[in-house]
Enzyme design. Structure first.
Site, short mmCIF file in Angstrom:
data_model
loop_
_atom_site.label_atom_id
_atom_site.label_comp_id
_atom_site.label_asym_id
_atom_site.label_seq_id
_atom_site.Cartn_x
_atom_site.Cartn_y
_atom_site.Cartn_z
N GLU A 100 13.67 12.38 -1.90
CA GLU A 100 14.41 11.32 -1.88
C GLU A 100 13.68 9.74 -1.42
O GLU A 100 12.79 9.90 -0.61
CB GLU A 100 15.48 11.58 -0.56
CG GLU A 100 16.32 10.65 0.01
CD GLU A 100 16.99 11.17 1.40
OE1 GLU A 100 17.66 10.25 1.70
OE2 GLU A 100 16.49 12.18 1.91
N ASP A 202 1.64 16.08 12.83
CA ASP A 202 0.59 14.92 12.46
C ASP A 202 1.32 13.52 12.73
O ASP A 202 1.34 12.80 11.77
CB ASP A 202 0.19 14.87 10.91
CG ASP A 202 -1.03 13.99 10.59
OD1 ASP A 202 -1.81 13.52 11.38
OD2 ASP A 202 -1.26 13.77 9.42
P1 ADP Z 1 0.10 10.50 2.17
O1 ADP Z 1 0.33 11.95 1.74
O2 ADP Z 1 -0.86 10.11 0.84
O3 ADP Z 1 -0.80 9.90 3.40
P2 ADP Z 1 2.59 9.51 2.94
O4 ADP Z 1 3.44 10.70 2.65
O5 ADP Z 1 2.10 9.21 4.11
O6 ADP Z 1 1.47 9.62 1.99
O7 ADP Z 1 3.28 7.96 2.27
C1 ADP Z 1 2.60 6.88 2.20
C2 ADP Z 1 3.83 5.82 2.48
O8 ADP Z 1 4.74 5.92 1.78
C3 ADP Z 1 4.41 6.18 3.54
O9 ADP Z 1 3.11 5.34 4.92
C4 ADP Z 1 5.30 5.41 3.90
O10 ADP Z 1 5.42 4.10 4.28
C5 ADP Z 1 5.85 5.50 2.50
N1 ADP Z 1 6.81 6.85 2.32
C6 ADP Z 1 6.41 8.00 2.38
N2 ADP Z 1 7.64 8.69 2.07
C7 ADP Z 1 8.64 7.97 1.62
C8 ADP Z 1 9.91 8.02 1.22
N3 ADP Z 1 10.41 9.16 0.92
N4 ADP Z 1 10.75 7.20 0.74
C9 ADP Z 1 10.26 5.71 0.82
N5 ADP Z 1 8.82 5.57 1.46
C10 ADP Z 1 8.06 6.77 1.74
#
Ligand code: ADP
Length: 298
Positions: A100, A202
């Site tokens: 989502e 985390d």
């Molecule tokens: P990684 O696994 O590369 O560290 P993240 O899961 O932390 O990536 O996601 C990177 C960034 O994207 C997050 O810091 C957040 O700002 C944004 N983000 C993560 N998940 C979502 C989502 N479902 N919808 C919108 N933005 C998201």
């Protein structure tokens, strides 16, 4: 060209999302989303639907599978909002996790996060660990079920990170004093019995935000069932969580007074992990934490 730069990758992804959601999905727009540490991320949209998609090398599909499963379990707890996973898979040379899309960056109170996190921590299991391993950053994280938290944290968390540090060439006093700490770790738990709580695993500031309506959202978990103090400790390691958060958490479920010492023990896991991922100054920080813990037991 990386696979996600190819038309074939996006067509296969869209088809797979269509199947998983039982709704036709055709990608009209792909926007690269920045900010992640490990993976590439995109917002894909079409026909009024939007998904957040993380991609990496095909051999890392396991990592996305574990993240997708974790998001699913956390979202079923109906406590803190997490992105609901859609599906994961691989196409061409690329693994993906689709979830989502949540518009982040709204303003909201951290007190709500404290309250909701305490509720999430009340979701329990009958043992510590999880049914599968996952990753913390890109480091493997072992979650073999265990009845005994102290042994779980000693062997699968600290001892494992110390062994990785040894492999990376960090020998000497870090290892000697680290071994000593593992030998006496029980002394930090003489008057405290942790419960297996559902943990994010985390929870640094970069893995927390708020949606447009001000609801807290957490993402990118390193999920397992463990002592809730481990999640709270990490919120204090790199900043980003204010007094409102801590007050609300403690009002909902007070922490034991021994947390003030165990916080350093729990954060040592993340600091040695950072040493293993990034090297450099984290060695000194880890050593200082170990020495502080050893001196506190006298
Ligand atoms: P990684 O696994 O590369 O560290 P993240 O899961 O932390 O990536 O996601 C990177 C960034 O994207 C997050 O810091 C957040 O700002 C944004 N983000 C993560 N998940 C979502 C989502 N479902 N919808 C919108 N933005 C998201």
């Amino acid at each position: 060209m990386p696979a996600e730069g190819s038309r074939s990758f996006w067509l296969q992804l869209a088809e797979s999302i269509s199947r998983a959601t039982s709704q036709p999905f055709v990608i009209e727009n792909t926007t690269s989303a920045s900010g992640g540490c490990i993976n590439s991320a995109y917002v894909v949209s079409g026909g009024g639907k939007e998904y957040f998609v993380k991609t990496n090398r095909a051999d890392l599909l396991d990592m996305f599978e574990a993240e997708g499963e974790a998001l699913s379990v956390m979202s079923q707890s109906r406590t803190v909002r997490v992105p609901r996973p859609v599906n994961w898979g691989k196409a061409d040379d690329t693994a993906w996790l689709a979830m989502e899309y949540i518009k982040l960056g709204g303003s909201g109170s951290q007190a709500l996060l404290g309250e909701q996190l305490a509720a999430m921590h009340r979701s329990s299991a009958d043992r510590f660990g999880w049914h599968r391993d996952n990753t913390i950053g890109s480091t493997p994280q072992h979650n073999r079920w265990h009845d005994n938290w102290i042994e779980f944290f000693r062997d699968q968390r600290l001892a494992y990170q110390l062994s990785l540090a040894r492999r990376h060439g960090h020998h000497g006093s870090l290892q000697r004093n680290g071994e000593r700490l593992l030998e006496v770790i029980e002394e930090f738990f003489t008057a405290y019995q942790p419960l297996p709580s559902m943990l994010h695993g985390d929870l640094w500031g970069g893995n927390y935000s708020t949606d447009e309506s001000g609801q807290p959202v957490i993402y990118d978990p390193a999920f397992y069932y463990g002592d809730r103090e481990a999640d709270i400790a990490m919120t204090e390691l790199f900043g980003g969580f204010g007094q409102d958060f801590h007050d609300a958490y403690n009002a909902a479920w007070p922490l034991d007074s021994g947390y003030a010492v165990r916080r350093t023990l729990y954060n040592l896991y993340h600091v040695i992990n950072h040493l293993n991922l990034f090297g450099g100054g984290y060695a000194m920080q880890a050593e200082n934490m170990i020495n502080q813990l050893l001196s506190l037991r006298n």
